[in-house]
Scaffold this motif. Structure first.
Motif, PDB file in Angstrom:
ATOM      1  N   GLU A   5      54.987  26.907  29.100  1.00 20.77           N
ATOM      2  CA  GLU A   5      54.198  26.900  27.704  1.00 20.77           C
ATOM      3  C   GLU A   5      52.969  26.018  28.874  1.00 20.77           C
ATOM      4  O   GLU A   5      51.921  26.719  29.317  1.00 20.77           O
ATOM      5  N   THR A   6      52.956  24.578  29.433  1.00 23.43           N
ATOM      6  CA  THR A   6      51.949  23.869  29.966  1.00 23.43           C
ATOM      7  C   THR A   6      51.741  25.162  31.294  1.00 23.43           C
ATOM      8  O   THR A   6      50.091  24.815  31.384  1.00 23.43           O
ATOM      9  N   PHE A   7      52.345  25.511  31.705  1.00 22.90           N
ATOM     10  CA  PHE A   7      52.457  26.298  33.364  1.00 22.90           C
ATOM     11  C   PHE A   7      51.527  27.708  32.813  1.00 22.90           C
ATOM     12  O   PHE A   7      50.600  27.646  33.560  1.00 22.90           O
ATOM     13  N   GLN A   8      52.055  28.224  31.943  1.00 24.27           N
ATOM     14  CA  GLN A   8      51.542  29.644  31.364  1.00 24.27           C
ATOM     15  C   GLN A   8      50.607  28.436  30.593  1.00 24.27           C
ATOM     16  O   GLN A   8      49.227  30.056  31.396  1.00 24.27           O
ATOM     17  N   GLY A   9      49.749  27.991  30.469  1.00 22.98           N
ATOM     18  CA  GLY A   9      48.074  27.790  30.308  1.00 22.98           C
ATOM     19  C   GLY A   9      47.243  27.351  31.359  1.00 22.98           C
ATOM     20  O   GLY A   9      46.144  27.112  31.473  1.00 22.98           O
ATOM     21  N   LEU A  10      47.663  26.585  32.497  1.00 23.69           N
ATOM     22  CA  LEU A  10      47.240  26.585  33.497  1.00 23.69           C
ATOM     23  C   LEU A  10      46.967  28.075  34.213  1.00 23.69           C
ATOM     24  O   LEU A  10      45.910  28.031  34.556  1.00 23.69           O
ATOM     25  N   ILE A  11      47.859  28.380  34.366  1.00 22.57           N
ATOM     26  CA  ILE A  11      47.865  30.071  34.680  1.00 22.57           C
ATOM     27  C   ILE A  11      46.680  30.904  33.964  1.00 22.57           C
ATOM     28  O   ILE A  11      46.000  31.611  34.437  1.00 22.57           O
ATOM     29  N   ARG A  12      46.619  30.952  32.743  1.00 26.17           N
ATOM     30  CA  ARG A  12      45.594  31.000  31.870  1.00 26.17           C
ATOM     31  C   ARG A  12      44.278  30.961  32.030  1.00 26.17           C
ATOM     32  O   ARG A  12      43.490  32.103  32.222  1.00 26.17           O
ATOM     33  N   GLN A  13      44.095  29.753  32.730  1.00 26.48           N
ATOM     34  CA  GLN A  13      42.769  29.125  33.043  1.00 26.48           C
ATOM     35  C   GLN A  13      42.115  30.327  33.901  1.00 26.48           C
ATOM     36  O   GLN A  13      41.147  30.416  34.226  1.00 26.48           O
ATOM     37  N   VAL A  14      43.321  30.420  35.250  1.00 24.01           N
ATOM     38  CA  VAL A  14      42.925  31.337  36.244  1.00 24.01           C
ATOM     39  C   VAL A  14      42.804  32.841  35.935  1.00 24.01           C
ATOM     40  O   VAL A  14      41.891  33.814  36.307  1.00 24.01           O
ATOM     41  N   THR A  15      43.041  33.617  35.161  1.00 26.01           N
ATOM     42  CA  THR A  15      43.455  35.290  34.458  1.00 26.01           C
ATOM     43  C   THR A  15      42.121  34.980  33.787  1.00 26.01           C
ATOM     44  O   THR A  15      41.617  36.860  33.329  1.00 26.01           O
ATOM     45  N   ASP A  16      41.923  34.198  32.821  1.00 26.24           N
ATOM     46  CA  ASP A  16      40.616  34.586  32.075  1.00 26.24           C
ATOM     47  C   ASP A  16      40.113  34.195  32.802  1.00 26.24           C
ATOM     48  O   ASP A  16      38.512  35.054  32.388  1.00 26.24           O
ATOM     49  N   PHE A  17      39.354  33.552  33.547  1.00 29.84           N
ATOM     50  CA  PHE A  17      38.384  33.721  34.883  1.00 29.84           C
ATOM     51  C   PHE A  17      38.404  34.933  35.683  1.00 29.84           C
ATOM     52  O   PHE A  17      37.595  35.697  35.832  1.00 29.84           O
ATOM     53  N   ILE A  18      39.794  35.244  35.898  1.00 34.50           N
ATOM     54  CA  ILE A  18      39.630  36.489  37.056  1.00 34.50           C
ATOM     55  C   ILE A  18      39.466  37.913  35.812  1.00 34.50           C
ATOM     56  O   ILE A  18      37.914  38.546  36.354  1.00 34.50           O
ATOM     57  N   GLY A  19      39.889  38.061  34.773  1.00 29.02           N
ATOM     58  CA  GLY A  19      39.004  39.249  33.920  1.00 29.02           C
ATOM     59  C   GLY A  19      39.490  40.194  34.296  1.00 29.02           C
ATOM     60  O   GLY A  19      40.324  40.957  35.210  1.00 29.02           O
ATOM     61  N   ALA A  20      38.205  41.411  34.162  1.00 31.30           N
ATOM     62  CA  ALA A  20      38.407  42.167  34.970  1.00 31.30           C
ATOM     63  C   ALA A  20      37.671  42.736  36.089  1.00 31.30           C
ATOM     64  O   ALA A  20      37.918  44.015  36.292  1.00 31.30           O
ATOM     65  N   GLN A  21      37.473  41.642  37.304  1.00 30.90           N
ATOM     66  CA  GLN A  21      36.884  42.194  38.345  1.00 30.90           C
ATOM     67  C   GLN A  21      38.094  42.949  39.072  1.00 30.90           C
ATOM     68  O   GLN A  21      39.560  42.194  38.772  1.00 30.90           O
ATOM     69  N   PRO A  22      37.447  43.599  40.590  1.00 30.00           N
ATOM     70  CA  PRO A  22      38.325  43.646  41.019  1.00 30.00           C
ATOM     71  C   PRO A  22      38.422  42.865  41.907  1.00 30.00           C
ATOM     72  O   PRO A  22      38.529  41.937  42.225  1.00 30.00           O
ATOM     73  N   LEU A  23      40.285  43.496  42.298  1.00 24.98           N
ATOM     74  CA  LEU A  23      40.572  42.868  43.115  1.00 24.98           C
ATOM     75  C   LEU A  23      40.570  42.958  44.614  1.00 24.98           C
ATOM     76  O   LEU A  23      40.631  44.000  45.347  1.00 24.98           O
ATOM     77  N   ASP A  24      39.524  42.386  45.096  1.00 28.61           N
ATOM     78  CA  ASP A  24      38.897  42.062  46.382  1.00 28.61           C
ATOM     79  C   ASP A  24      38.550  40.659  46.985  1.00 28.61           C
ATOM     80  O   ASP A  24      38.819  39.350  46.412  1.00 28.61           O
ATOM     81  N   LYS A  25      38.063  40.727  48.839  1.00 25.48           N
ATOM     82  CA  LYS A  25      37.548  39.519  48.979  1.00 25.48           C
ATOM     83  C   LYS A  25      36.488  38.685  48.225  1.00 25.48           C
ATOM     84  O   LYS A  25      36.552  37.560  48.502  1.00 25.48           O
ATOM     85  N   THR A  26      36.065  39.161  48.147  1.00 26.04           N
ATOM     86  CA  THR A  26      34.775  38.307  46.620  1.00 26.04           C
ATOM     87  C   THR A  26      34.839  38.110  46.106  1.00 26.04           C
ATOM     88  O   THR A  26      34.632  36.957  45.618  1.00 26.04           O
ATOM     89  N   LEU A  27      36.509  38.460  44.897  1.00 29.11           N
ATOM     90  CA  LEU A  27      37.460  37.805  44.332  1.00 29.11           C
ATOM     91  C   LEU A  27      37.656  36.840  44.826  1.00 29.11           C
ATOM     92  O   LEU A  27      38.503  35.161  44.189  1.00 29.11           O
ATOM     93  N   GLN A  28      38.357  36.909  46.221  1.00 31.78           N
ATOM     94  CA  GLN A  28      39.249  35.589  46.511  1.00 31.78           C
ATOM     95  C   GLN A  28      37.844  34.483  47.118  1.00 31.78           C
ATOM     96  O   GLN A  28      38.297  33.595  46.468  1.00 31.78           O
ATOM     97  N   GLU A  29      36.792  34.640  47.086  1.00 29.08           N
ATOM     98  CA  GLU A  29      36.066  34.039  47.250  1.00 29.08           C
ATOM     99  C   GLU A  29      35.793  33.393  46.661  1.00 29.08           C
ATOM    100  O   GLU A  29      35.053  31.924  46.296  1.00 29.08           O
ATOM    101  N   LYS A  30      35.190  33.896  45.448  1.00 33.73           N
ATOM    102  CA  LYS A  30      35.022  33.510  43.946  1.00 33.73           C
ATOM    103  C   LYS A  30      36.188  32.638  43.762  1.00 33.73           C
ATOM    104  O   LYS A  30      36.323  30.989  42.750  1.00 33.73           O
ATOM    105  N   LEU A  31      37.363  32.562  44.168  1.00 40.37           N
ATOM    106  CA  LEU A  31      38.763  32.685  43.457  1.00 40.37           C
ATOM    107  C   LEU A  31      38.877  30.808  43.378  1.00 40.37           C
ATOM    108  O   LEU A  31      39.062  29.434  43.305  1.00 40.37           O
ATOM    109  N   ASN A  32      38.992  30.792  45.184  1.00 36.40           N
ATOM    110  CA  ASN A  32      38.426  29.651  45.760  1.00 36.40           C
ATOM    111  C   ASN A  32      37.037  28.806  46.501  1.00 36.40           C
ATOM    112  O   ASN A  32      37.034  27.097  46.211  1.00 36.40           O
ATOM    113  N   LYS A  33      36.151  29.541  45.205  1.00 36.76           N
ATOM    114  CA  LYS A  33      35.057  28.219  44.984  1.00 36.76           C
ATOM    115  C   LYS A  33      35.407  27.294  43.417  1.00 36.76           C
ATOM    116  O   LYS A  33      34.997  26.281  42.784  1.00 36.76           O
TER     117      LYS A  33
END
Length: 158
Positions: A5-33
């Motif tokens: 449950e703790t792990f899923q909460g951590l992952i949810r922070q990431v997937t909430d940020f990703i939302g419906a953004q396209p999976l591309d190099k721009t998203l990669q840059e945003k995630l790393n930032k």
């Protein structure tokens, strides 16, 4: 709260940020930032993965020199992403295609942090829809977390 449950909460922070953004190099840059590898969220994910592997609820399967497992099936609360974790050391995994793309968190396991996944150091790597590769870890051992939209992955048959 359990480790999963703790792990899923951590992952949810990431997937909430990703939302419906396209999976591309721009998203990669945003995630790393937004979630830098040395930052709090990534380091908490790394620690959760290390613990999960040690406790046996992650990477519970083994084949061809890889330890792996699906930790979370596609879930609405994670924007329909599944979560897999693979433990790899100086090895190429089976060739596969990502129908909807793939988001990877590369987690080198040695203190030296030298391990590379597909040539990339610790941090986020994004493959767009219809991409394919033989996932390869060089220069040591790494855990790799895979976020797969709708859990879709197609392994190449030989």
């Amino acid at each position: 709260m359990s480790n999963i449950e703790t792990f899923q909460g951590l992952i949810r922070q990431v997937t909430d940020f990703i939302g419906a953004q396209p999976l591309d190099k721009t998203l990669q840059e945003k995630l790393n930032k937004q979630f830098p590898y040395g930052g709090d969220v990534c380091q908490r994910i790394v620690e959760a993965c290390r613990t999960g592997v040690q406790e046996g609820w992650m990477c519970q399967y083994e084949a061809g020199g890889l330890r792996y497992g699906r930790v979370i099936k596609p879930a609405a609360e994670l924007h329909n992403y599944s979560v897999d974790v693979v433990d790899m050391e100086d090895i190429a995994g089976p060739h596969h295609r990502h129908p909807n793309g793939e988001i990877d968190l590369i987690m080198p396991m040695a203190a030296s942090q030298d391990a590379r996944f597909d040539g990339q150091p610790g941090g986020w790597l994004v493959y767009g829809p219809d991409s394919a590769h033989s996932p390869t870890v060089t220069q040591g051992r790494a855990l790799v977390l895979y976020l797969l939209p709708e859990g879709k992955i197609e392994f190449t048959r030989h």
